[in-house]
Structure formats: structure tokens, C-alpha cells
Design a protein around this motif. Sequence first.
Motif, PDB file in Angstrom:
ATOM      1  N   LEU A 188      44.264  54.777  42.423  1.00 26.94           N
ATOM      2  CA  LEU A 188      43.508  54.532  41.047  1.00 26.94           C
ATOM      3  C   LEU A 188      42.422  53.440  41.288  1.00 26.94           C
ATOM      4  O   LEU A 188      42.683  52.578  42.099  1.00 26.94           O
ATOM      5  N   ARG A 189      41.506  53.704  40.609  1.00 29.57           N
ATOM      6  CA  ARG A 189      40.538  52.559  40.353  1.00 29.57           C
ATOM      7  C   ARG A 189      39.694  52.553  39.011  1.00 29.57           C
ATOM      8  O   ARG A 189      39.837  53.497  38.294  1.00 29.57           O
ATOM      9  N   HIS A 190      38.699  51.669  38.668  1.00 26.95           N
ATOM     10  CA  HIS A 190      37.794  51.805  37.515  1.00 26.95           C
ATOM     11  C   HIS A 190      37.150  53.237  37.757  1.00 26.95           C
ATOM     12  O   HIS A 190      36.515  53.671  38.982  1.00 26.95           O
ATOM     13  N   GLY A 191      36.889  54.034  36.686  1.00 23.00           N
ATOM     14  CA  GLY A 191      36.397  55.367  36.795  1.00 23.00           C
ATOM     15  C   GLY A 191      37.203  56.436  37.046  1.00 23.00           C
ATOM     16  O   GLY A 191      36.742  57.682  37.137  1.00 23.00           O
ATOM     17  N   SER A 192      38.353  56.134  37.495  1.00 18.37           N
ATOM     18  CA  SER A 192      39.205  57.380  37.862  1.00 18.37           C
ATOM     19  C   SER A 192      39.483  58.291  36.594  1.00 18.37           C
ATOM     20  O   SER A 192      39.734  57.603  35.528  1.00 18.37           O
ATOM     21  N   VAL A 193      39.291  59.493  36.573  1.00 15.79           N
ATOM     22  CA  VAL A 193      39.482  60.445  35.620  1.00 15.79           C
ATOM     23  C   VAL A 193      41.102  60.670  35.556  1.00 15.79           C
ATOM     24  O   VAL A 193      41.492  61.140  36.391  1.00 15.79           O
ATOM     25  N   VAL A 194      41.917  60.194  34.566  1.00 22.51           N
ATOM     26  CA  VAL A 194      43.268  60.340  34.158  1.00 22.51           C
ATOM     27  C   VAL A 194      43.688  61.371  33.277  1.00 22.51           C
ATOM     28  O   VAL A 194      44.910  61.908  33.287  1.00 22.51           O
ATOM     29  N   ILE A 195      42.837  61.943  32.375  1.00 20.72           N
ATOM     30  CA  ILE A 195      43.069  62.868  31.393  1.00 20.72           C
ATOM     31  C   ILE A 195      41.713  64.031  31.461  1.00 20.72           C
ATOM     32  O   ILE A 195      40.500  63.260  31.450  1.00 20.72           O
ATOM     33  N   ALA A 196      41.931  65.158  31.690  1.00 19.59           N
ATOM     34  CA  ALA A 196      40.893  66.194  31.706  1.00 19.59           C
ATOM     35  C   ALA A 196      41.337  67.440  30.682  1.00 19.59           C
ATOM     36  O   ALA A 196      42.246  68.012  31.082  1.00 19.59           O
ATOM     37  N   SER A 197      40.810  67.522  29.578  1.00 11.94           N
ATOM     38  CA  SER A 197      41.428  68.298  28.753  1.00 11.94           C
ATOM     39  C   SER A 197      40.475  69.307  27.857  1.00 11.94           C
ATOM     40  O   SER A 197      39.297  68.744  27.533  1.00 11.94           O
ATOM     41  N   ILE A 198      40.925  70.579  28.110  1.00 10.93           N
ATOM     42  CA  ILE A 198      39.848  71.642  27.377  1.00 10.93           C
ATOM     43  C   ILE A 198      40.649  71.755  25.999  1.00 10.93           C
ATOM     44  O   ILE A 198      41.854  72.120  25.996  1.00 10.93           O
ATOM     45  N   THR A 214      46.078  67.309  33.232  1.00  8.27           N
ATOM     46  CA  THR A 214      45.241  68.284  32.754  1.00  8.27           C
ATOM     47  C   THR A 214      45.933  69.258  31.434  1.00  8.27           C
ATOM     48  O   THR A 214      47.052  69.127  31.311  1.00  8.27           O
ATOM     49  N   SER A 215      45.104  69.858  30.737  1.00 13.08           N
ATOM     50  CA  SER A 215      45.764  70.677  29.669  1.00 13.08           C
ATOM     51  C   SER A 215      44.479  71.639  28.959  1.00 13.08           C
ATOM     52  O   SER A 215      43.403  71.547  29.058  1.00 13.08           O
ATOM     53  N   LEU A 216      44.745  72.820  28.695  1.00 10.59           N
ATOM     54  CA  LEU A 216      44.295  73.639  27.919  1.00 10.59           C
ATOM     55  C   LEU A 216      44.957  74.027  26.601  1.00 10.59           C
ATOM     56  O   LEU A 216      46.156  74.498  26.445  1.00 10.59           O
ATOM     57  N   TYR A 218      35.117  67.711  36.174  1.00  4.91           N
ATOM     58  CA  TYR A 218      35.482  66.207  36.362  1.00  4.91           C
ATOM     59  C   TYR A 218      36.779  66.355  36.875  1.00  4.91           C
ATOM     60  O   TYR A 218      37.435  65.230  37.563  1.00  4.91           O
ATOM     61  N   ALA A 219      37.981  67.212  36.562  1.00  2.81           N
ATOM     62  CA  ALA A 219      39.299  67.141  37.144  1.00  2.81           C
ATOM     63  C   ALA A 219      39.207  67.283  38.674  1.00  2.81           C
ATOM     64  O   ALA A 219      40.139  66.988  39.302  1.00  2.81           O
ATOM     65  N   LEU A 220      38.454  68.310  39.167  1.00  5.15           N
ATOM     66  CA  LEU A 220      38.449  68.443  40.392  1.00  5.15           C
ATOM     67  C   LEU A 220      37.708  67.254  41.078  1.00  5.15           C
ATOM     68  O   LEU A 220      38.188  66.827  42.324  1.00  5.15           O
TER      69      LEU A 220
END
Length: 880
Positions: A461-471, A506-508, A597-599
Motif C-alpha cells: 500500500l502507498r499514498h493513492g492506493s484505492v482501498v474502497i470502490a463502491s457502486i 468492493t461493493s454493489l 479504479y478497482a481494477l
Amino acid sequence: MAVRQDIFGAKATLQLRDGSVTIYRLQRLQELGITDIARLPYSIRVLLENLLRHCDGYIVTEDDVKALANWQPKPEGREIAFMPARVLLQDFTGVPCVVDLAAMRSAVAKLGGDPKKVNPLVPVDLVIDHSVQVDYFGTANAFLLNVAKEYERNAERYALLRWAQQAFQNFRVVPPGTGIIHQVNLEYLAKVVQTARDEGRGTGDELVAFPDTLVGTDSHTTMVNGLGVLGWGVGGIEAEAVMLGQPYYMRIPEVVGVRLVGEFPEGVTATDLVLTVTHLLRKKGVVDKFVEFFGPSLKLLSLPDRATVANMAPEYGATCGFFPVDEETLAYLRLTGRPEELVDLVERYCKEQGLFYDESVEPTYSDVLEVDLSQLEPTMAGPRRPHDMVRLKEVKRQFWEVLPTMLPKGVQTPATQGGQTQALYRFETDGGSVATEISGPQSQVASPQVWLSLDSQQFALRHGSVVIASITSCTNTSNPTVMIGAGLLARNAVKKGLQVKPWVKTSLAPGSPVVVDYLESAGLMPYLEALRFHLVGFGCMTCIGNSGPLPEPIANAIKEHGLVTVAVLSGNRNFEARVHPLVRANYLASPMLVVAYALAGRIDIDFETEPVGYTPNGEPVYLRDIWPSMEEIRQTIHKALKAQMFKKRYGKVFKGDERWRKLPVPKGDLFKFDPASTYIKEPPYFADFSLEPPPLQDIRGARVLAVLGDSITTDHISPAGSIPVDSPAGRYLIEHGVEPKDFNTYGSRRGNHEVMMRGTFANVRLRNLLTPDREGGWTVYFGDEGQGAGDGEVMTIYEAAMRYKERGIPLLVIAGKEYGSGSSRDWAAKGPALLGVKAVIAETFERIHRSNLVGMGILPLQFKPGEKPRDFGLDRKGSL
């Protein structure tokens, strides 16, 4: 209440396909030479019908009707009495309303009155959608597990609502797991034109038709403006007044017209349009104004596109974002399974009343802003505010530019070493085995690499890592174009062998089960699930801050190393600490970009030049390779989306599942408050209630509790998300036997004033200028003149407020521009009032919050133009 009179002789009969209805003709005012209806904005016409129908010579006078009929681009500021047809609640704001009504009943009973007289006089619908959290994700049973957890946490709150169902008339509850309030309203509850017998007292047994109007205790009530229904968000205090038959008093508004021209370019969505419009209108300044959309390209926007744009009216600052009724409105009513009799009524009534859009005649507006759809680009908003628009191609550069401002206190920002930019590393595979050296543009902040192991996978992990991607959020999940688009993008990605990065939660969470129905019909759910976008619930979830816990190794890494990680969500709000207290950068985006962005797993990617991932053979895959065409999206929607889906789902909308039906239902006209409850407590407002109001008192010897900057949101004032263990609210719950795992959220505890008082100004990202070296709900206690003990001591805002209260010292809050923006959260006024705040002095206020402050007896004062809070120094006692 005064009886309505037909002062203008406007009452008439409208013939329908089957039968007839009574209406109050707007054209009559034109026949009398009072107005030219075609000159008026459509939203003003709806308001005018409301006044004309309710004109009784007392609450609504003849002069009120004439003043509105004579609407001018710069209105004189006259106040009018608007009588909404209904009230809409969600459970976070609705539970406090029900608690207040229950407390009113208790107070009336103690005074010897009939408690049943405290009852809604207009229809009220409460939709339970704000309580479910993303505790489980990435598995096929996530939905069932999250719903079970929701009932486990909220049984006390739901029992209160079950009591309200049987105790109040005109009160309906849409149970959990049904959908998001505004999507349920758009797809089912809203009628566009309503009918009622004896609707206005004094009309006999006539069936009266009138425009569907409403106020709601959620600021995004405006979403239904896309359907041609006039309504907006208000505070719970105002909503309670409307429920009990009082008018909503408002000044005649200015109306800003937004002329839509041009056509959408390929690859541009309604999300890109709304984020652009939000940016432009916020910049223009439309607070306290109506916004109305018109122009040659109005017909190119589908009804869900319009609802997306109307939804974010609070973000662009307007009271409403209105779209007039047209053929697209009728088509949507049919698509969503509304009866043909209703469609016929809507068409005939709106055409008769001049409420049906006529492109050939342009109304007069206070001002006009033109938006050319052909100039739109893929767009996001962030990292802190919904109106901070950033074009997709600029997100990478923008993130690195603002990164230094988002770092936690005490985290160093080394710029360069030896004149060279610190190296950053990007890991292209889940295991991080392929690394490419890149440089952070502009900011030159070094990003630590924190190696982790999760589910047998190694990554950094680092600055800018996407840890939540939610539809998530009704803003976008109500729109089949972007939802089908996300499903097609997921299909294309899976066929290329791409996977979501393992550190992404991830979440839908769609706003209606119909979304899952048409995704399944199109064969797209398996592809979303292959990327771990499993269904997690039908509710607001991540958008309201119910994103749930991050995996422990990720949470620990963020805290221990001060990482600025990212959430990408298809929501409408991204204020600081709202989405998740550990995630400092939050970007709003279309559902398709959420998947992208999740990808990628990181926010600092240029999708034009950098691959979103690699095939199993190591071949780069770019976003353009998997982005679906608009033609394919349209064809898929045509095949997959059917009216029968809406009819089936909404045919049992008030029934609920077995858990709901098995909940205990308290009986009686009075609610029995349990003193041991940590969820529902009788509020103190009516403890010493008297029929005689107390005399007004001057504010003297006040101390300043907080000095705040610009854009202080209701999330800063009264957070809705998780309750920290070491906070005043957390300590209170522990003292009352609640384990941290059962804390739930501030939003779910709004029926308990003890929790909410302690949570006021407790946002972990709040910056009080009295304590510049700390983040969170801290202040300096100034004590009393001549009292040295504790003077100048740093403590929590709650603790300081209680000390001031013991000494009888009133409190002030000082703030900059846009104070109280965000959700229509009455606890952002109730909480400060219970702390002892008597006045808020700010440069500007948001409309709803200002009204809430007045309702709770807090004086909202504005600095004169050009004055700043810093121009007024504080003395050693914390006084102005």
C-alpha cells in the motif's frame, strides 16, 4: 384551520379518460389579467397552483397569489406559505422525528390533553435505507449477512417505527432491504399528479387533482425533481411542522435557468454531466434559488439522467433542480409500472395547466447558464467536496498536487533528496512482482511502501492506493445507463483476464432490487461478482458513511504509516471522514469508473497512457479496450429492462421480510421510553414544557467554543459514521455496557440525545483554529474571569461545553463560508443547542442548516460583506 375559498373563480372540471376531477385553473389568473402563465418558470407555476388552491384569505391571501403570479426575475422578498402534499423521511432523520412526536404526545398527556391529537395531517412515508452497513463484501452471501447484522443492531429503532405505524394515521413505513429512499420515491411513491377527496377542506366530496409536491428530511429529496415533482430537503424540525399541518414558509425564489444544448459525446455519462453542472452552479452561486432545466437538448436526457442531475441540487447549492413534465416523463411512468389511469391524468392535467414542457416558448428566468453537452468530458469530483470537479485525464496530476494538504498531522512531506524526486513504485500485479518507477508530479511527496499479506496475497500500500470502490447511491444506481455500463465493463474486463486488486474493498449497493433484476436479465451479474462487486445491500451504505470496517491489516497500515488512501464511489457526497474515517481522499465517479479504479487499484493512473491491468499473458489492457459503447448499452437496456420488474418488486413494498414482520410491535398511543436504552431516549426539549413561551434573553458574556474555516458541513458538526472508542460518545456507550463492536454509527444513535450531544463537532477531520495542532473535536477551555483553574486547557468540545454550562456561560461558534452545507441534518442544530451554543456567526450559511438553527433557538448571524472571522480577535477569555 381556515377553509379554502375559490376567490379567483379558478375551480373547474377536467375530463379524464375515465371520469373527471376538480382542478384550480392557472389560466384563470391570465384571463383576469393578473399574469402571463407562459412567462413563468415551470417550477413557479407549480408553486402558484399551490397558493391558488389553498387561498383562504388567512394563511394564503389574495395578495400572496397575485404576488407570485406577478413573479419577477428579482423577486421582492415576499414570504409565502407553501403547503406540500406529503412528507418523505429516511430512518436516520426519521427516527428523531418519531422520537420528537412521541415526546410531544407524552407532553400533551402530562398537560391533560389528548395525545392522539399529535398526529400527521399530511401523508408521511418513511423509508428505512440508512442503517445497513458493508460489514461483509466480496462473497455471494454478503447481502444476507449484512441484513442480519442490520436487524441485530437496530431492533430497538425498528420497534419504535413499528409502534409509529400503528400509533399514527397517515404514516407508512417502507421496511429495510427495499431500496434507497429517493429511488423508491422516483420509481414508486411519486405520482406527479395526485388526487384526493376533500383535499383542502370545504370542497365537499369532490375529487381534486393537484401537482405532487413534498418536503423530505433528506437533502437529496430533490432527485424527484427529475420527474417533474417539486420538492426539496428540509430539517426534521420543519418537516415535523409540515406533518402537523403547518405551512412551509419561504420567500418567493429567484429561478436560474440552465439551457441544455448539444449532444453527449461518446463515452460521456449523466454522472459527468451532473458533476460538471455541480461545479458550474456552485461557482455561479445558487443558494436559496430554484434551478430549472430547459432547452433544445432537454429531450436528449432520459428520465434517469434528469434524476441524476436533480439529485445533486444540494451539492450545487440550489433549493431544487427542476425538470418540467414532458413525453419522457410519461414514458418513464409507464416503464416503472404506474397505472395507465395515472399516466392519462398526468398528461391531461399538465397540458391543461401549462405544466407540460413547450420547447417553443422560453420562460423568463432570473439568470441563464448554458451547458453544451458536446463539450463534456469524463469527470470526477474530489478529493474533499462534490463540487471540486476534476477531469478524468487530470486526476493523477491533481491528486499529487493536493496530497500534501491531506497528510495527517506530524507526517513529513519530504520533497526531494539531492535535487531528485523521490521514487514511487507501482505494482501491476496482485503480488506486486512487476514494478515500474514513476515520479509524483508537482508535489514531490515521498510515498512509503507498506508491504502486507491478506488472504495469502502479498502486496504494498502507498499514498493513492484505492482501498474502497463502491457502486452506491441513488444518484447513479437509479440510472440503467451507467449500471448496465458498469456491468458491460466488468464483462469485458473479466474476458481479458483482469482482476480487482486485493486491497480494494468492493461493493454493489443499488437503490432498488430492480437493478439486480435487469443486471441478471442481461447476464452481467456474474461478471460483476467475478470482480468481487457482489450485492451487499439495498441502501445508502458507503455514500452515507456505512462503508464498514477495512480489513485489519489495511486499517493498521494506514494508521501506522499515515497513508493517504482513496475511496472511489458513485455517490453524491465525499466530505472529509464521511466515507470512512481512515480514508482521506474520496472521489465521486460513475459506476463504470468505480470498476475501472478497482481494477487499477490506485488513483494516480492516466487511463489514456497507462494500462488498467494486464492479461494473464502479460499484455497491457487499457480502459478504452474494455469501455462499452453507448449503442451496446442502449441495446442491452432495451432487452433487459421491463416494466414487469417494477410491478413485481413494488407490489409488496410495505410488506417487508420475515424478520420485519416478526419484530415486536409496541402498543398504545404513548411510546414507553426505556430508561436503559442506548438507542431511544425521551429528549429533553419537552421536559419542562409550558404553554407559555419563556421570555427572550440577550446573549451576554459568551465564550467561543470553536473557530472554524470554510465549507464546514453538517458531517463536521454532527457526523453520521462510526463512533471512535476514545471519543466522548464512545466512552458514554462503554459506561452503559455497550461493547465497541456494538457501537453502530452516530446516525443510528440519533434517537439518543446523550450520544448525539457527545458526537457534536466530533468529526475526526474537524479543524478548530483554537487548537491548530490537533484534528478532531478539540477546543480550548477559557473558563471564567478570575477563575484560573483550567483556563486555557485543551479538552474535547463536549467536555468544555459541559463546564461552560455548569457556570451558565453561553457559547458562540465562528465560521467562514458555506457553514452547514451537506445533509439536511437537524442534529447539526440540536447538538449545538444542547451544548449551549446560542449563536453561530459565519460568512455565509446553507439554506437548510440556517433554518434548523433558527428552529432550535440558535441565532444565525452573518459577517458583513468583506469581513472575515480573522478580523475579530479573541481575548484571553475566548470572547469576541
